[in-house]
Design a protein around this motif. Structure first.
Motif, PDB file in Angstrom:
ATOM      1  N   GLY A  10      30.936 -39.998  32.616  1.00 38.23           N
ATOM      2  CA  GLY A  10      30.843 -39.422  33.947  1.00 38.23           C
ATOM      3  C   GLY A  10      30.861 -40.477  35.042  1.00 38.23           C
ATOM      4  N   THR A  11      30.163 -41.580  34.810  1.00 43.96           N
ATOM      5  CA  THR A  11      30.138 -42.670  35.797  1.00 43.96           C
ATOM      6  C   THR A  11      31.512 -43.315  35.931  1.00 43.96           C
ATOM      7  N   GLU A  12      32.178 -43.512  34.799  1.00 44.89           N
ATOM      8  CA  GLU A  12      33.550 -44.043  34.841  1.00 44.89           C
ATOM      9  C   GLU A  12      34.446 -43.149  35.681  1.00 44.89           C
ATOM     10  N   SER A  13      34.349 -41.858  35.437  1.00 44.41           N
ATOM     11  CA  SER A  13      35.209 -40.920  36.143  1.00 44.41           C
ATOM     12  C   SER A  13      34.903 -40.893  37.637  1.00 44.41           C
ATOM     13  N   ARG A  14      33.640 -41.035  37.977  1.00 40.11           N
ATOM     14  CA  ARG A  14      33.219 -40.958  39.376  1.00 40.11           C
ATOM     15  C   ARG A  14      33.559 -42.210  40.163  1.00 40.11           C
ATOM     16  N   LEU A  15      33.410 -43.383  39.543  1.00 41.60           N
ATOM     17  CA  LEU A  15      33.539 -44.644  40.277  1.00 41.60           C
ATOM     18  C   LEU A  15      34.825 -45.405  39.982  1.00 41.60           C
ATOM     19  N   GLY A  16      35.452 -45.130  38.866  1.00 36.78           N
ATOM     20  CA  GLY A  16      36.627 -45.907  38.479  1.00 36.78           C
ATOM     21  C   GLY A  16      37.924 -45.248  38.915  1.00 36.78           C
ATOM     22  N   ALA A  17      38.936 -46.085  39.173  1.00 39.36           N
ATOM     23  CA  ALA A  17      40.280 -45.561  39.415  1.00 39.36           C
ATOM     24  C   ALA A  17      40.781 -44.878  38.150  1.00 39.36           C
ATOM     25  N   HIS A  18      41.457 -43.763  38.305  1.00 38.36           N
ATOM     26  CA  HIS A  18      41.881 -42.971  37.154  1.00 38.36           C
ATOM     27  C   HIS A  18      43.274 -43.395  36.688  1.00 38.36           C
ATOM     28  N   ASN A  19      43.414 -44.679  36.396  1.00 37.39           N
ATOM     29  CA  ASN A  19      44.713 -45.195  35.966  1.00 37.39           C
ATOM     30  C   ASN A  19      44.826 -45.292  34.438  1.00 37.39           C
ATOM     31  N   TYR A  20      43.831 -44.805  33.717  1.00 31.46           N
ATOM     32  CA  TYR A  20      43.892 -44.709  32.261  1.00 31.46           C
ATOM     33  C   TYR A  20      43.381 -43.338  31.830  1.00 31.46           C
ATOM     34  N   LYS A  21      43.810 -42.931  30.655  1.00 35.64           N
ATOM     35  CA  LYS A  21      43.324 -41.687  30.063  1.00 35.64           C
ATOM     36  C   LYS A  21      42.892 -41.980  28.625  1.00 35.64           C
ATOM     37  N   PRO A  22      41.748 -42.667  28.468  1.00 32.28           N
ATOM     38  CA  PRO A  22      41.316 -43.067  27.121  1.00 32.28           C
ATOM     39  C   PRO A  22      40.778 -41.884  26.318  1.00 32.28           C
ATOM     40  N   LEU A  23      40.735 -42.065  25.010  1.00 34.53           N
ATOM     41  CA  LEU A  23      39.998 -41.113  24.189  1.00 34.53           C
ATOM     42  C   LEU A  23      38.529 -41.187  24.574  1.00 34.53           C
ATOM     43  N   ASP A  24      37.842 -40.075  24.505  1.00 33.38           N
ATOM     44  CA  ASP A  24      36.444 -40.042  24.942  1.00 33.38           C
ATOM     45  C   ASP A  24      35.492 -40.537  23.859  1.00 33.38           C
ATOM     46  N   VAL A  25      35.661 -41.801  23.509  1.00 31.19           N
ATOM     47  CA  VAL A  25      34.730 -42.481  22.619  1.00 31.19           C
ATOM     48  C   VAL A  25      34.234 -43.714  23.364  1.00 31.19           C
ATOM     49  N   VAL A  26      32.922 -43.918  23.380  1.00 34.57           N
ATOM     50  CA  VAL A  26      32.331 -45.027  24.136  1.00 34.57           C
ATOM     51  C   VAL A  26      31.855 -46.073  23.138  1.00 34.57           C
ATOM     52  N   LEU A  27      32.579 -47.175  23.041  1.00 31.46           N
ATOM     53  CA  LEU A  27      32.311 -48.188  22.019  1.00 31.46           C
ATOM     54  C   LEU A  27      31.314 -49.212  22.524  1.00 31.46           C
ATOM     55  N   SER A  28      30.480 -49.680  21.612  1.00 35.04           N
ATOM     56  CA  SER A  28      29.446 -50.645  21.994  1.00 35.04           C
ATOM     57  C   SER A  28      29.388 -51.862  21.083  1.00 35.04           C
ATOM     58  N   ARG A  29      30.099 -51.836  19.941  1.00 35.13           N
ATOM     59  CA  ARG A  29      30.005 -52.949  18.998  1.00 35.13           C
ATOM     60  C   ARG A  29      31.249 -52.977  18.133  1.00 35.13           C
ATOM     61  N   GLY A  30      31.643 -54.174  17.678  1.00 30.75           N
ATOM     62  CA  GLY A  30      32.787 -54.297  16.789  1.00 30.75           C
ATOM     63  C   GLY A  30      32.610 -55.451  15.825  1.00 30.75           C
ATOM     64  N   LEU A  31      33.168 -55.309  14.633  1.00 38.07           N
ATOM     65  CA  LEU A  31      33.138 -56.376  13.636  1.00 38.07           C
ATOM     66  C   LEU A  31      34.284 -56.147  12.651  1.00 38.07           C
ATOM     67  N   GLY A  32      35.162 -57.126  12.549  1.00 37.81           N
ATOM     68  CA  GLY A  32      36.291 -56.997  11.628  1.00 37.81           C
ATOM     69  C   GLY A  32      37.214 -55.868  12.060  1.00 37.81           C
ATOM     70  N   VAL A  33      37.468 -54.921  11.150  1.00 40.66           N
ATOM     71  CA  VAL A  33      38.353 -53.799  11.481  1.00 40.66           C
ATOM     72  C   VAL A  33      37.594 -52.619  12.070  1.00 40.66           C
ATOM     73  N   TYR A  34      36.273 -52.727  12.179  1.00 41.40           N
ATOM     74  CA  TYR A  34      35.468 -51.587  12.588  1.00 41.40           C
ATOM     75  C   TYR A  34      34.891 -51.748  13.993  1.00 41.40           C
ATOM     76  N   VAL A  35      34.709 -50.591  14.653  1.00 39.91           N
ATOM     77  CA  VAL A  35      33.978 -50.521  15.920  1.00 39.91           C
ATOM     78  C   VAL A  35      32.986 -49.369  15.811  1.00 39.91           C
ATOM     79  N   TRP A  36      31.909 -49.452  16.589  1.00 40.75           N
ATOM     80  CA  TRP A  36      30.873 -48.424  16.599  1.00 40.75           C
ATOM     81  C   TRP A  36      30.685 -47.903  18.013  1.00 40.75           C
ATOM     82  N   ASP A  37      30.429 -46.600  18.133  1.00 42.85           N
ATOM     83  CA  ASP A  37      30.174 -46.050  19.456  1.00 42.85           C
ATOM     84  C   ASP A  37      28.679 -46.058  19.762  1.00 42.85           C
ATOM     85  N   VAL A  38      28.323 -45.619  20.961  1.00 37.62           N
ATOM     86  CA  VAL A  38      26.922 -45.679  21.393  1.00 37.62           C
ATOM     87  C   VAL A  38      26.041 -44.741  20.588  1.00 37.62           C
TER      88      VAL A  38
END
Length: 404
Positions: A10-38
Motif C-alpha cells: 500500500g505504501t509503495e502504491s501511494r508514494l511510488g511512481a507506478h512505472n512497474y507492475k510487480p508480482l505482489d510478493v514482498v521479499l526480505s531475504r535471499g540465499l543462493g537460488v532462494y528468496v523469502w518473503d516477509v
C-alpha cells in the motif's frame, strides 16, 4: 505478517511512481537460488533480477569482498586514483580478452557510453561528416530506458509520450543480416544488437546471423556492438553469448551479473582504436570505477569461474529446456532458450502469461511475464539438478492444470 506485506504494498502504491507492475510478493531475504518473503514463505527465484544475480543471492565470497572494501574506501571519484581499479581492469581484461575498458554503473549507462564513443570514432577515425553518424539497431530491442535508447525502441510503451528523440538511428528486423547490409551506408558507424533478445521474450536469431553481421561490419569498417548485459557472464552457458557463433564484437557491453547483484557495475569492453577517442573531460561518471564497485566485481568474476557456474548453466539449461519442452500442454506454443536463459511462449488463447506467473508464485516459483504471452525463466547459475526437477514439477502443474 500478511498485514505487513499489505501495508508495504500500500505504501509503495501511494508514494511510488507506478512505472512497474510487480508480482505482489514482498521479499526480505535471499540465499543462493532462494528468496523469502516477509511472511517467511520460500521461493525458487527463476528471474535472478533479470540476470543480475547469476552467482546466486548474497554469495558469501562477494559479500565478504564488499564488506571488507566498504570498511576501507568506497568512493574517491575519478578525480583521484584508487587501488582497486587497476586490478579490476587487469582481471576483467584477462577474463574477456579486452584491450581497453570503460567502467560505468548501470547497463543503460554502458549503452549510452558506447553510442557516444562510436559516434566520436566515426568522426575522428572513419571520417564521417560531423553530425551525420548513423547506428543500425534492431526491432524489438531492449537496451535501457534513457531518452536516446527509448527513441530507437519499437515498443510503444517504452517510447510513447517521451519524444522528441535524438536522431541517427536506423531500425532493421532482428535476425535479418540482409536488412543490416541494406541499411549500411558511408555514414554508418556501428551496428548495435543483443545476441539474444531477452526482454522481447528470449528471441534467438537464426544460426549464422551474428557471423554474417560480423563479416559485414568488418568489410564496411563499421563497429559491431553486442549488448551482453543480460546474456553475458555465463547466462547462456558461455562466458559471452557471442562465443556460441565464434564471433568477437568490437565493443561488448556487460553489467548486471558483473557485481553478482550487490552493486551497480557495468563496463564497455573494446580496444584502443575505439575507446582511445575519449580524452579527459569528454566522458565520465562520479561512481564509475569506484573502489567498492571494483572490489565487488572482482569477487563476482572470480566465483563465476572458480565455482564452475558457466559450465553448470550449460548443463542445467539444456536439461531444463528439454524437460520444459516435454510438458504436454495445449497452452504452450514454444519453448526456447540457451543455457539458463529460457522462455515458455503461450498461445494467445491461454489468457496471458501473467496469470501463470501468479500461479507459479503460489507454488513457490518466481518467474516473470514479458510481452503478454511469454514466461521468462532465468534462475541463478548455481541451481542444481534437484532444484531444476522441483521447478519442473511446478511448471508442469501450472501449465497442465490451470483452466483457460
Amino acid at each position: 505478517m500478511q498485514q505487513l506485506a499489505n501495508d508495504l504494498i500500500g505504501t509503495e502504491s501511494r508514494l511510488g511512481a507506478h512505472n512497474y507492475k510487480p508480482l505482489d510478493v514482498v521479499l526480505s531475504r535471499g540465499l543462493g537460488v532462494y528468496v523469502w518473503d516477509v511472511d517467511g514463505n520460500r521461493y525458487l527465484d527463476c528471474l535472478s533480477a533479470y540476470s543480475a544475480v547469476n552467482q546466486g543471492h548474497c554469495h558469501p565470497k562477494i559479500l565478504e569482498a564488499m564488506v571488507e572494501q566498504a570498511s576501507k574506501l568506497t568512493l574517491t571519484s575519478r578525480a583521484f586514483r584508487n587501488d582497486q581499479l587497476a586490478l579490476f581492469y587487469e582481471e576483467l581484461a584477462a577474463l574477456t580478452g579486452s584491450h581497453k575498458i570503460l567502467p560505468m554503473n548501470s547497463g543503460a549507462e554502458a549503452v549510452e557510453s558506447a553510442i557516444k564513443t562510436v559516434r566520436k570514432w566515426g568522426y575522428e577515425v572513419k571520417g564521417v561528416p560531423e553530425n551525420r553518424a548513423e547506428i543500425i539497431v534492431c526491432s524489438d530491442n531492449f537496451h535501457g530506458r534513457t531518452i536516446a535508447i527509448v527513441g530507437f525502441s519499437t515498443d510503444p510503451d517504452a517510447r510513447g509520450g517521451f519524444g522528441p528523440f535524438p536522431s541517427g538511428f536506423r531500425t532493421v528486423r532482428f535476425g535479418d543480416a540482409e536488412a543490416v547490409e541494406a541499411a549500411m551506408n558511408e555514414n554508418t558507424v556501428a551496428v548495435l544488437l543483443e545476441p539474444i533478445q531477452g526482454e522481447a521474450g528470449v528471441i534467438i536469431p537464426p544460426a549464422g546471423y551474428l557471423r554474417r553481421v560480423r563479416e559485414l561490419c568488418s568489410a564496411r569498417n563499421v563497429v559491431m556492438i553486442l549488448d551482453e548485459i543480460q546474456t553475458g557472464l555465463g547466462r547462456t552457458g558461455k562466458l559471452l553469448a557471442e562465443e556460441h557463433e565464434g564471433v568477437e564484437a568490437d565493443v561488448t557491453l556487460i553489467g548486471k551479473a558483473l557485481s553478482g547483484g550487490f552493486y551497480p557495475v557495468s563496463a564497455v569492453l573494446s580496444n584502443s582504436e575505439v575507446l582511445g577517442v575519449l580524452k579527459p573531460g569528454q566522458h565520465g561518471s562520479t561512481f564509475g570505477g569506484n573502489p567498492l564497485a571494483c572490489a565487488v566485481a572482482r569477487a563476482a568474476m572470480r566465483v563465476l569461474v572458480e565455482e564452475g557456474m558457466i559450465e553448470n548453466a550449460a548443463v542445467q539449461g539444456d536439461y531444463f529446456k528439454e524437460q520444459l519442452a516435454g510438458i504436454r500442454s495445449n497452452l504452450v506454443r514454444e519453448v526456447r532458450g540457451r543455457g539458463l536463459m529460457l522462455a515458455v511462449e503461450l498461445h494467445p488463447e491461454a489468457g496471458g502469461a501473467r496469470r501463470y506467473c501468479e500461479a507459479l508464485r503460489a507454488r513457490g516459483v518466481l518467474a516473470k511475464d514479458t510481452h503478454d504471452h511469454t514466461i521468462r525463466i532465468a534462475p541463478p547459475l548455481v541451481i542444481t539438478r534437484e532444484q531444476v526437477d522441483w521447478a519442473l514439477e511446478q511448471f508442469d502443474a501450472v501449465l497442465t492444470g490451470l483452466p483457460q
